[in-house]
Design a protein around this motif. Structure first.
Motif, PDB file in Angstrom:
ATOM      1  N   LEU A  27       9.179   4.114  12.018  1.00 42.24           N
ATOM      2  CA  LEU A  27       7.856   4.635  11.671  1.00 42.24           C
ATOM      3  C   LEU A  27       6.755   3.996  12.509  1.00 42.24           C
TER       4      LEU A  27
ATOM      5  N   HIS B 205      15.111   9.004   0.843  1.00 42.80           N
ATOM      6  CA  HIS B 205      14.453   8.448   2.013  1.00 42.80           C
ATOM      7  C   HIS B 205      13.286   9.328   2.452  1.00 42.80           C
TER       8      HIS B 205
ATOM      9  N   ARG C 128       9.401   8.242   2.810  1.00 41.52           N
ATOM     10  CA  ARG C 128       8.852   8.229   4.163  1.00 41.52           C
ATOM     11  C   ARG C 128       7.589   9.066   4.263  1.00 41.52           C
TER      12      ARG C 128
END
Length: 398
Positions: free
Chosen positions: A346, A86, A90
């Protein structure tokens, strides 16, 4: 064994307040027939959201329990991953969503908003704010950010909304069909941008794939539909539901906001806390315990499913004064509507900015805006993971 309590766009069912006081971590039977731990208190929800012992990957992998009422995900989607996978993905897109970069988008978001509202006002004294404003605003913004041609946006919107739809009565077929069409479209868009790169996020991700080998081809495709799907549907729902809350529950504050736009960012934070987006009253994304966890006086065993009730946490009387009241001037407001920890949203800066600009535009242009039909007649999408209005008819003037 408790059934999973219901909720509305106004917030969680009253049952949650009782659970927070008496059984803050309780076993429930979900819509999919799976038993899961429901966590309802703010502090517990916040801490578990950042606890690496709760795994999203285990909830999305092959053989994972189908809890029901949650979005279909694939194992390679960023919302389905744990660290370190992840974190790697990201980092590739985090730079596009920093406060500084989002601020550079402000003029364009303002332009899109102004054009939509000018068109609504020019067409007369009635409008559908879902179809004419709440959907096209974030759809256009995220489309430009990722480089989706404007002529494709409406078709893309249909597929992305289908992807976000989970109707258990149909076995999730509409959601899976939307996912397939999104994937097919993104494959074609990637091919076009490989041949003719432009200044957008998808072109940057293609470069990361082709030049630095930091993405697999499947990850690249998945990133495309994940960011576009998540980037507009949630914001569209939040905007429509927030306007409804203002018109129904805080209509006396419409002029108050119009008189001083500096009040609007604070009001938006309260709308984010108060307006419940998720139809299941969880984050929509269950987790599986990777090891035993002690919380709220109980032991969550390895392999157990866990649901974190964000809407309940946002109504916790231990954190928020008079939590069931929509207080547009609320000063202490540490809501967790964007989540917390590894999967913290995000797009939070972009979403906030769009909501503020949209509400500023509405209160400025339409001082007497009101519902065109009784609230009880408003149509909601029954099978959606979110509380989704399909239409919000409004009128203004005489």
């Amino acid at each position: 064994m408790y059934p999973l309590p219901g909720s509305s766009y106004r917030g969680p069912a009253p049952r949650y307040a009782e659970l927070r006081q008496t059984r803050p971590v309780v076993k429930v039977r979900t819509a999919g027939g799976v038993d899961a731990w429901l966590v309802t208190r703010y502090q517990d929800v916040r801490e578990l959201s950042a606890d690496p012992r709760l795994s999203r990957a285990l909830a999305c992998g092959e053989g994972a329990p189908r809890i029901g009422g949650t979005m279909h995900t694939t194992p390679e989607m960023i919302i389905s991953l744990d660290s370190p996978e992840h974190s790697r993905l990201r980092k590739l897109v985090a730079g596009a969503f920093t406060m500084r970069r989002i601020e550079r988008m402000r003029d364009n978001v303002q332009k899109v908003c102004d054009e939509l509202l000018d068109g609504i006002k020019a067409r007369g004294g009635t409008a559908d704010l879902v179809q004419e404003f709440a959907v096209p605003l974030p759809l256009t913004v995220i489309g430009e950010l990722l480089g989706v041609p404007s002529e494709d946006l409406r078709t893309f919107e249909k597929w992305a909304r289908a992807f976000a739809t989970v109707d258990e009565r149909a076995g999730g077929k509409e959601s899976l069909d939307g996912l397939a069409k999104l994937s097919e479209y993104i494959v074609g868009l990637i091919a076009e941008k490989r041949a003719n790169p432009t200044d957008d996020m998808l072109s940057e991700l293609i470069a990361a794939r082709d030049n630095d080998d930091r993405l697999s081809e499947q990850e690249l495709v998945t990133f495309g539909f994940t960011l576009i799907g998540a980037g507009f549907d949630t914001t569209a729902n939040q905007l429509a539901n927030s306007v409804l809350a203002l018109l129904v529950d805080a209509r006396d504050k419409w002029q108050w906001l119009r008189e001083d736009h500096s009040r609007i960012p604070v009001a938006v934070e309260e709308l984010l806390r108060h307006v419940n987006l998720f139809a299941t009253d969880t984050s929509g994304f269950p987790r599986i315990a990777a090891e035993d966890i002690e919380v709220g006086g109980v032991t969550i065993r390895k392999g157990d499913a866990v649901l974190l009730a964000l809407a309940s946490a946002n109504r916790d009387e231990a954190v928020f004064t008079d939590p069931d009241r929509l207080d547009l001037a609320r000063e202490h407001n540490p809501h967790i509507s964007f989540g917390h920890g590894l999967h913290y949203c995000l797009g939070k800066h972009l979403g906030r900015m769009e909501l503020v600009i949209a509400i500023e535009g509405l209160v400025s242009r339409f001082p007497d805006l009101r519902l065109a039909v009784p609230e009880s007649e408003l149509p909601w999408h029954v099978g959606e993971i979110n509380h989704t209005l399909t239409s919000l008819p409004v009128v203004w003037g005489d």
